[in-house]
Design a protein around this motif. Structure first.
Motif, mmCIF file in Angstrom:
data_model
loop_
_atom_site.group_PDB
_atom_site.id
_atom_site.type_symbol
_atom_site.label_atom_id
_atom_site.label_comp_id
_atom_site.label_asym_id
_atom_site.label_seq_id
_atom_site.Cartn_x
_atom_site.Cartn_y
_atom_site.Cartn_z
ATOM 1 N N TYR A 126 0.771 -1.277 -0.096
ATOM 2 C CA TYR A 126 -0.173 0.034 -0.121
ATOM 3 C C TYR A 126 0.913 1.269 0.062
ATOM 4 C CZ TYR A 126 -4.349 -2.683 0.796
ATOM 5 O OH TYR A 126 -5.561 -3.157 0.959
ATOM 6 N N THR A 127 0.268 2.367 -0.581
ATOM 7 C CA THR A 127 1.098 3.636 -0.616
ATOM 8 C C THR A 127 0.971 4.393 0.909
ATOM 9 O OG1 THR A 127 -0.892 4.721 -1.426
ATOM 10 C CG2 THR A 127 0.816 4.049 -2.983
ATOM 11 N N GLU A 128 1.673 5.244 0.897
ATOM 12 C CA GLU A 128 1.653 5.926 2.345
ATOM 13 C C GLU A 128 0.077 6.587 2.748
ATOM 14 O OE1 GLU A 128 4.758 8.780 3.013
ATOM 15 O OE2 GLU A 128 6.271 6.988 3.000
ATOM 16 N N GLU A 129 -0.401 6.956 1.443
ATOM 17 C CA GLU A 129 -1.525 7.765 1.449
ATOM 18 C C GLU A 129 -2.866 6.720 2.110
ATOM 19 O OE1 GLU A 129 -4.610 11.042 -0.471
ATOM 20 O OE2 GLU A 129 -3.039 10.080 -1.812
ATOM 21 N N ILE A 130 -2.683 5.416 1.418
ATOM 22 C CA ILE A 130 -3.884 4.536 1.626
ATOM 23 C C ILE A 130 -3.532 4.112 3.272
ATOM 24 C CG2 ILE A 130 -4.524 2.118 1.291
ATOM 25 C CD1 ILE A 130 -5.454 4.105 -0.904
ATOM 26 N N TYR A 131 -2.301 3.897 3.767
ATOM 27 C CA TYR A 131 -2.109 3.713 5.265
ATOM 28 C C TYR A 131 -2.674 4.565 6.119
ATOM 29 C CZ TYR A 131 1.040 -0.462 4.770
ATOM 30 O OH TYR A 131 1.595 -1.605 4.315
ATOM 31 N N ARG A 132 -2.550 6.116 5.648
ATOM 32 C CA ARG A 132 -3.291 7.196 6.163
ATOM 33 C C ARG A 132 -4.586 7.055 6.140
ATOM 34 N NH1 ARG A 132 0.839 10.254 3.790
ATOM 35 N NH2 ARG A 132 -0.653 11.197 2.401
ATOM 36 N N ILE A 133 -5.396 6.850 5.238
ATOM 37 C CA ILE A 133 -6.691 7.033 4.949
ATOM 38 C C ILE A 133 -7.358 5.891 5.939
ATOM 39 C CG2 ILE A 133 -8.588 5.940 3.383
ATOM 40 C CD1 ILE A 133 -6.958 7.811 1.311
ATOM 41 N N TYR A 134 -6.617 4.727 5.778
ATOM 42 C CA TYR A 134 -7.068 3.235 6.762
ATOM 43 C C TYR A 134 -6.741 3.494 8.169
ATOM 44 C CZ TYR A 134 -9.116 0.609 3.241
ATOM 45 O OH TYR A 134 -10.028 0.002 1.906
ATOM 46 N N GLY A 135 -5.929 4.631 8.488
ATOM 47 C CA GLY A 135 -5.313 4.611 9.923
ATOM 48 C C GLY A 135 -4.473 3.241 10.468
ATOM 49 N N MET A 136 -3.723 2.897 9.271
ATOM 50 C CA MET A 136 -2.935 1.726 9.760
ATOM 51 C C MET A 136 -1.506 2.113 9.888
ATOM 52 S SD MET A 136 -4.456 -1.129 6.850
ATOM 53 C CE MET A 136 -3.923 -0.341 5.392
#
Length: 249
Positions: free
Chosen positions: A236-246
């Motif tokens: 996952y990209t960093e933005e997806i990690y941020r969106i999912y709160g992971m």
């Protein structure tokens, strides 16, 4: 959090967001990334009243409630089994005062809830046109995938009727429908104000588009930077990690 009885093939998933959990059915409909991206894309004003058209298991109302200071969210879902699942999820999270699930056709939403009343409307509608591919009559996901009980025009017209002037409509759809979407938005006095293309990877063409439009607004469209889901190594990209709160692995 209240205890609930689960039916066959159901499970409870932790959303890892404000302690919220959701009931899903592994043999029926589970929410996808498009719903999560749409909920994150919505910029909801404080104290807003919101309607989610075609709410499914209630994932978008849950995430919008968690990320915003809203007054009330209504989720409209035509499939009785799915609507009941969403209602049990809301009850489990003890959010009955904040989120209400209505089991009916979204076309009837203005008659049920009122016209020119809401600050924001959200929808993750069926992507496939009527007649666009074979439909398995036993497929529980068919109504969610195909324009069987409502069309794209139904969704946009209903959103316009529900919204106040200067109210916002947020939608996720497929890029190949963008001309249809923009024509219908303007036909129903919803001016496209912000779009964002979602790409599986940098090297891939977009497979989703996020759109914000505003009722009775002046023309001015902002195109946001593309959103990439995966890196080339399929992490996952960093933005997806941020969106999912992971936490990044």
């Amino acid at each position: 959090m209240k205890e609930v009885l689960l039916k066959e093939n159901e499970r409870i998933d932790d959303l890892q967001c404000n302690g919220l959990k959701i009931i899903q059915n592994t043999e029926g409909f589970c929410f996808g990334m498009d719903a999560v991206l749409l909920a994150n894309f919505c910029d909801i004003k404080n104290g807003s009243e919101v309607v989610d058209l075609g709410t499914g298991t209630g994932i978008i109302p849950l995430l919008v409630w968690a990320k915003n200071n809203v007054k009330k969210i209504y989720g409209i879902e035509i499939q009785e089994e799915v609507a009941q699942m969403a209602k049990r999820t809301i009850d489990m999270n003890e959010l009955e005062e904040d989120i209400e699930i209505i089991n009916d056709n979204l076309i009837k939403a203005p008659d049920i809830l009122g016209i020119n009343k809401f600050d924001s409307v959200i929808s993750n509608p069926p992507y496939m046109l009527q007649g666009g591919g074979l439909i398995n009559p036993k497929d529980k996901k068919a109504i969610s995938r195909h324009e069987i009980t409502c069309t794209l025009e139904d969704v946009i017209r209903t959103a316009s009727r529900l919204l106040k002037h200067n109210g916002s409509f947020f939608m996720v759809h497929r890029p190949q429908r963008i001309v249809d979407i923009f024509c219908l938005l303007r036909q129903y006095k919803l001016e496209p104000k912000k779009i964002r293309f979602v790409h599986p990877k940098v090297s891939d063409k977009p497979n989703l588009i996020l759109i914000k439009s505003v009722k009775a607004a002046k023309p001015e469209l902002k195109i946001e930077p593309p959103l990439y889901v995966y890196n080339e190594d399929l992490t996952y990209t960093e933005e997806i990690y941020r969106i999912y709160g992971m936490e990044k692995r």
